[in-house]
Design an enzyme around this catalytic site. Structure first.
Site, PDB file in Angstrom:
ATOM      1  NE  ARG A  60      -3.341   8.973   3.046  1.00  0.00           N
ATOM      2  CZ  ARG A  60      -3.067   9.766   2.018  1.00  0.00           C
ATOM      3  NH1 ARG A  60      -2.946   9.254   0.808  1.00  0.00           N
ATOM      4  NH2 ARG A  60      -2.889  11.055   2.183  1.00  0.00           N
ATOM      5  CD  GLU A  97       2.039  19.017   5.078  1.00  0.00           C
ATOM      6  OE1 GLU A  97       1.365  17.975   5.063  1.00  0.00           O
ATOM      7  OE2 GLU A  97       3.137  19.120   5.640  1.00  0.00           O
TER       8      GLU A  97
HETATM    9  P1  AMP Z   1      -4.871  19.365   5.429  1.00  0.00           P
HETATM   10  O1  AMP Z   1      -6.059  19.763   4.640  1.00  0.00           O
HETATM   11  O2  AMP Z   1      -3.684  20.209   5.174  1.00  0.00           O
HETATM   12  O3  AMP Z   1      -5.187  19.191   6.896  1.00  0.00           O
HETATM   13  O4  AMP Z   1      -4.414  17.940   4.874  1.00  0.00           O
HETATM   14  C1  AMP Z   1      -5.072  16.798   5.255  1.00  0.00           C
HETATM   15  C2  AMP Z   1      -5.287  15.870   4.092  1.00  0.00           C
HETATM   16  O5  AMP Z   1      -4.124  15.746   3.265  1.00  0.00           O
HETATM   17  C3  AMP Z   1      -5.597  14.491   4.584  1.00  0.00           C
HETATM   18  O6  AMP Z   1      -6.617  13.960   3.743  1.00  0.00           O
HETATM   19  C4  AMP Z   1      -4.309  13.732   4.464  1.00  0.00           C
HETATM   20  O7  AMP Z   1      -4.549  12.441   3.965  1.00  0.00           O
HETATM   21  C5  AMP Z   1      -3.459  14.532   3.504  1.00  0.00           C
HETATM   22  N1  AMP Z   1      -2.145  14.893   4.043  1.00  0.00           N
HETATM   23  C6  AMP Z   1      -1.704  16.140   4.312  1.00  0.00           C
HETATM   24  N2  AMP Z   1      -0.455  16.126   4.750  1.00  0.00           N
HETATM   25  C7  AMP Z   1      -0.077  14.839   4.782  1.00  0.00           C
HETATM   26  C8  AMP Z   1       1.130  14.167   5.161  1.00  0.00           C
HETATM   27  N3  AMP Z   1       2.199  14.845   5.609  1.00  0.00           N
HETATM   28  N4  AMP Z   1       1.157  12.824   5.091  1.00  0.00           N
HETATM   29  C9  AMP Z   1       0.070  12.137   4.647  1.00  0.00           C
HETATM   30  N5  AMP Z   1      -1.080  12.713   4.274  1.00  0.00           N
HETATM   31  C10 AMP Z   1      -1.152  14.049   4.335  1.00  0.00           C
END
Ligand code: AMP
Length: 172
Positions: A60, A97
């Protein structure tokens, strides 16, 4: 923006509340406003562009980073999941996550000294931002700032960005 970002509980796994931004992308006024606001992180106080490239993280992040790059008069560079880029890459593994992943960047995508804005939809744990920052630095380029639509504040992702300024359109 609240109305246009839909919470989807237990997707893609139980316990995760997925932030679905597709209604926002489908709304011309909303998308225009969001792209402009994200681009502000790549401008100085006088409105001049201060970055050379905008990096978007799969998937995205691509959708938002490309129009942000156009708005700034800068180039767009994709950071992709492992195995998708066809030429020599740098690679960094990281935690999401939900799950684990490896991100890659073409070795010649950024030149030494170029200033780079990182763009994504959601900042969660910060692992994606930290991995992307490392990829940019391995090219000899300079991460300048992070611009995201939504920051999930409770997950503390901002900490992993270190001294990189994080601009979030909304913290929830
Ligand atoms: P992080 O590396 O944990 O900061 O996760 C960020 C990446 O995972 C981004 O590219 C987001 O598109 C996706 N992402 C993580 N958690 C979510 C969520 N709750 N909703 C949508 N996208 C998420």
């Amino acid at each position: 923006m609240d109305r246009l970002v839909v919470d989807v509980p237990d997707f893609p796994e139980p316990g995760i509340v997925f932030k679905d931004v597709t209604p926002l992308l489908a709304d011309h006024d909303g998308l225009t406003a969001v792209v402009e606001a994200l681009a502000d992180a790549g401008r100085d106080a006088e409105g001049r562009t201060v970055v050379d490239k905008v990096v978007g993280m799969e998937a995205r992040g691509f959708i938002l980073a490309a129009p942000v790059a156009l708005a700034l008069g800068a180039g767009f560079v994709p950071v992709r999941k492992a195995g998708k880029l066809p030429r020599a890459t740098h690679a960094v593994s990281y935690s999401l996550e939900y799950g684990e992943a490896t991100l890659e960047l073409h070795r010649d995508a950024l030149s030494a000294g170029e200033r780079v804005l990182l763009v994504d939809d959601v900042l969660a744990t910060g692992g994606t931002v930290r991995a992307t920052r490392e990829l940019i630095e391995r090219c000899g380029a300079e991460p300048a700032a992070v611009s995201v639509l939504l920051e999930l504040g409770a997950l503390g992702g901002r900490e992993l960005a270190g001294d990189l300024p994080v601009h979030s359109l909304a913290v929830i």
